[in-house]
Design an enzyme around this catalytic site. Structure first.
Site, short mmCIF file in Angstrom:
data_model
loop_
_atom_site.label_atom_id
_atom_site.label_comp_id
_atom_site.label_asym_id
_atom_site.label_seq_id
_atom_site.Cartn_x
_atom_site.Cartn_y
_atom_site.Cartn_z
N SER A 102 33.12 44.61 32.71
CA SER A 102 33.76 43.57 31.91
C SER A 102 33.44 42.19 32.44
O SER A 102 33.04 41.29 31.69
CB SER A 102 35.28 43.78 31.89
OG SER A 102 35.63 44.96 31.21
N ARG A 112 38.61 35.02 34.20
CA ARG A 112 39.82 35.82 33.96
C ARG A 112 40.51 35.42 32.66
O ARG A 112 41.08 36.27 31.97
CB ARG A 112 40.79 35.70 35.14
CG ARG A 112 40.42 36.64 36.28
CD ARG A 112 41.58 36.84 37.24
NE ARG A 112 41.27 37.90 38.17
CZ ARG A 112 41.61 39.17 38.03
NH1 ARG A 112 42.28 39.54 36.95
NH2 ARG A 112 41.29 40.06 38.94
N HIS A 122 38.60 37.10 30.04
CA HIS A 122 38.93 38.53 30.10
C HIS A 122 40.28 38.81 29.46
O HIS A 122 40.46 39.81 28.75
CB HIS A 122 38.92 38.98 31.57
CG HIS A 122 39.11 40.45 31.76
ND1 HIS A 122 40.29 40.99 32.23
CD2 HIS A 122 38.27 41.50 31.56
CE1 HIS A 122 40.17 42.30 32.30
NE2 HIS A 122 38.96 42.65 31.91
#
Length: 221
Positions: free
Chosen positions: A24, A47, A50
């Site tokens: 990812s 992040r 994500h």
């Protein structure tokens, strides 16, 4: 008691947790450009992408150059984390917090409904006023209500203690974009230079905000 059995495989997909995690982040770095962000903010941006599933988020991120250093130092020194919603608090990974930092949300405090009614504002905004005794040097994470971010800034303009850093990512169609533009302009308009990260426009949310905090809490990805 029946014995559980995994169903037969009918789809081709990756189901190894660590492999999913690694790939990812690799995919995000292949597809996104982090040009224009402070060099130490890349992991924060990764992040947040994500947490949102949106690679194009990076182009709308605004990161104060002092954000990472200020937030990470505050957290290492044990600063509390103040959130506008329980969803934000629940998204914070406790094991990443460097000093067992307390995560506080006052939305369910018994004083909140009365304050909201008296001030003709949202309960989320009213709850922000209860942050004041904990605000000095705290890390603020707003991922839900634009009114919470506006209320915080009004408190700061009126002389409330300054937090170490603000993750300001409220989501929505009414006031979200405007509140975040006000955060970006807070230093120029009012001389209040608090390190922050925000995302321009209507996007935001609890997952995005807590993802930013998780990145700031620990250098390791």
């Amino acid at each position: 008691m029946s014995t559980l059995a995994r169903p037969g495989r009918h789809y081709d997909y990756v189901d190894d947790g660590p492999a999913i995690y690694v790939e990812s982040f690799a995919t995000i770095r292949r597809e996104a450009s982090f040009a224009g962000l402070p060099a130490d903010a890349e992991k924060v941006a990764v992040r947040m992408v994500h947490g949102s599933g949106q690679v194009d988020l990076v182009r709308d991120l605004v990161v104060h150059p002092g954000l990472v250093g200020a937030a990470r130092t505050a957290l290492m020194m044990g600063a509390p984390i103040l959130t506008d919603a329980r969803m934000v608090a629940m998204g914070i990974t406790a094991s990443r917090l460097p000093a067992g930092n307390e995560v506080r949300c006052f939305l369910t405090d018994e004083r909140v409904p009365g304050l909201a009614a008296a001030w003709s504002t949202t309960r989320t905004a009213a709850a922000v006023s209860l942050w004041e005794p904990y605000l000095d040097g705290a890390v603020v994470v707003i991922g839900n209500a634009p009114t919470a971010l506006f209320h915080l800034m009004e408190m700061l303009i009126e002389g409330a203690p300054r937090p170490a850093a603000v993750i300001g990512c409220p989501v929505g169609f009414i006031g979200a974009a405007e509140s975040k533009e006000a955060l970006v302009a807070l230093a120029d308009d009012h001389g209040i230079d608090v390190p922050y990260v925000t995302v321009r426009g209507r996007r935001g949310g609890s997952a995005m905000a807590s993802s930013a905090l998780n990145a700031l809490a620990q250098e390791q990805e």
